[in-house]
Design an enzyme around this catalytic site. Structure first.
Site, mmCIF file in Angstrom:
data_model
loop_
_atom_site.group_PDB
_atom_site.id
_atom_site.type_symbol
_atom_site.label_atom_id
_atom_site.label_comp_id
_atom_site.label_asym_id
_atom_site.label_seq_id
_atom_site.Cartn_x
_atom_site.Cartn_y
_atom_site.Cartn_z
ATOM 1 C CG ASP A 50 35.598 -48.645 84.546
ATOM 2 O OD1 ASP A 50 35.599 -49.373 85.557
ATOM 3 O OD2 ASP A 50 36.388 -48.802 83.598
ATOM 4 C CE1 TYR A 55 41.616 -48.674 80.951
ATOM 5 C CE2 TYR A 55 39.708 -47.437 81.674
ATOM 6 C CZ TYR A 55 40.319 -48.640 81.394
ATOM 7 O OH TYR A 55 39.597 -49.788 81.555
ATOM 8 C CE LYS A 84 38.954 -51.065 85.244
ATOM 9 N NZ LYS A 84 38.828 -49.881 84.385
ATOM 10 C CG HIS A 117 44.918 -56.580 86.220
ATOM 11 N ND1 HIS A 117 44.886 -55.247 86.516
ATOM 12 C CD2 HIS A 117 44.264 -56.720 85.056
ATOM 13 C CE1 HIS A 117 44.240 -54.602 85.559
ATOM 14 N NE2 HIS A 117 43.856 -55.485 84.655
#
Ligand code: NAP
Length: 297
Positions: A50, A55, A84, A117
Site C-alpha cells: 500500500d 507518501y 492513491k 478521496h
C-alpha cells in the site's frame, strides 16, 4: 491456495491479498527505508503493498517491486499494488496525468488499485480502468453517507471495490463494515496496529492500542504478540489489514497472522474493546463540508 497468499474477491472480479504492507513513514525517515522494507516484505511473503503519491516513496517502492520481479521472486501479477490519488488532482482532467505520474515513478504499467478521496474524480478514473492503467478503483475515508452518494451516482460504471479506513479494536467500524459488506465493498483497515506515536498528527494522549491488557492476555494465550492478535482479528471479520513496518523482525512476525486462529470468545472480547479512539483525525479537513469523521459512521 497457499495460506500466506489468502485473498478476497473484489466486486469487479479481481482479488486482494488480505494482508498488506503499509509503506507510509514520516517525512524525516529516509525513503530508502521504504525500498528496503518492501523488499523484505516480499521476501517474507507479503504480496499486497500500500502506497500513495503523497507518501513520496513510489520511486523506491516501485524499484523494490521491480527488483523482486527481475530476481524471479515474484511476477508482476503476483503483486497487488495500491496507490492513491491525492486531493490536489481531483479535477477530472488531472486524474489520468496524476496516475501516469505515479506509474512513471513506479516504472510499472498499471496499478492494481487506485484510491480516491472524493466522488468528483470518479468518471475520469473509470476511463483509466478502461485504459488498463488501473485494475480496480476504490475509495478511502468515506463514511456511509459518502459511500451511498457514490453508489447512487447516476451512470456509475464501476462501484468502488474497497473503502480504506482507520480500523482496529479501539475503532472497529462494525457498522461501516456491515454496510460495506451489504454493498460488496471490501473494508481495508489502516492503522490496524494503532498507528505510530512518532507521527506528529497522532494524538499523543490517546491510549496505546498494543498495550491493551486484553490484547496482551490473548497474545499470551496464543503465544503470539498483541500486534498479531490485532491483525488476526481483522482477517477473521472479513477485513483486509494493512500493517506498516520497516523492521525486518516485525515484517516477518506480521506474516504469522496466517498461523493461528482466534476463538469466537476471543473475537467477542476484542469486539468489546471498541471505544471510538481515532488516531488519524485528519484535522486539516475539519470544517470542510466533506470532512468524513463528524458523522457516527
Ligand atoms: P500501523 O500499520 O498501525 O503501524 C503502526 C506501527 O506499528 C508502525 O510504526 C510499526 O513500526 C509498528 N509495528 C509494525 N508491526 C509491529 C509488530 N509486529 N509489533 C509491534 N509493532 C509493530 O500504522 P499506519 O502507518 O498508521 O497504517 C498502516 C498503513 O496504512 C500506512 O503505512 C499507509 O500505507 C496506510 N494509511 C492510509 C491512510 C489513508 O488515509 N488512506 C491513512 C493512514 C495510513 P516499525 O516500522 O518500527 O515496525
Amino acid at each position: 491456495m497457499d495460506l500466506k497468499h489468502q485473498c478476497v474477491k473484489l466486486n469487479d472480479g479481481h482479488f486482494i491479498p488480505v494482508l498488506g504492507l503499509g509503506t507510509y513513514a514520516p517525512e524525516e525517515v529516509p525513503k530508502s527505508e521504504a525500498e528496503e522494507a518492501t523488499k523484505l516484505a516480499i521476501d517474507a511473503g507479503f504480496r499486497h503493498i500500500d502506497s500513495a503519491y503523497v507518501y513520496q516513496n513510489e520511486e523506491e517502492v516501485g524499484r523494490a517491486i521491480r527488483s523482486k520481479i527481475a530476481g524471479g521472486i515474484v511476477k508482476r501479477e503476483d503483486i497487488f499494488f495500491t496507490s492513491k490519488l491525492w486531493a490536489t488532482f481531483l479535477r477530472p482532467e488531472l486524474v489520468r496525468p496524476a496516475l501516469e505520474k505515479s506509474l512513471k515513478k513506479l516504472q510499472l504499467d498499471y496499478v492494481d488499485l487506485y484510491i480516491i478521496h472524493f466522488p468528483v474524480a470518479l468518471k475520469a478514473l473509470e476511463k483509466c480502468k478502461d485504459a488498463g492503467l488501473v485494475k480496480s478503483i476504490g475509495v478511502s475515508n468515506f463514511n456511509r453517507r459518502q459511500l451511498e452518494m457514490i453508489l447512487n451516482k447516476p451512470g456509475l460504471k464501476y462501484k468502488p471495490v474497497c473503502n480504506q479506513v482507520e480500523c482496529h479494536p479501539y475503532l472497529n467500524q462494525s457498522k461501516l463494515l456491515d454496510f460495506c459488506k451489504s454493498k460488496d465493498i471490501v473494508l481495508v483497515a489502516y492503522s490496524a496496529l494503532g498507528s505510530s506515536r512518532n507521527k506528529k498528527w497522532v494524538d499523543q494522549s490517546s491510549p496505546v492500542l498494543l498495550d491493551d491488557p486484553v490484547l496482551g492476555a490473548l497474545a499470551k494465550k496464543h503465544k503470539r504478540t498483541p500486534a498479531l492478535i490485532a491483525l488476526r482479528y481483522q482477517l477473521q471479520r472479513g477485513v483486509v489489514a494493512l500493517a506498516k513496518s520497516y523492521n525486518e523482525k516485525r515484517i516477518k512476525e506480521n506474516m504469522q497472522v496466517f498461523e493461528f486462529q482466534l476463538t469466537s470468545e476471543d473475537m467477542r472480547l476484542l469486539d468489546g474493546l471498541n471505544r471510538n479512539v481515532r488516531y488519524i483525525t485528519a484535522e486539516f479537513g475539519i470544517g470542510h463540508p466533506n470532512y468524513p469523521f463528524s458523522e457516527e459512521y
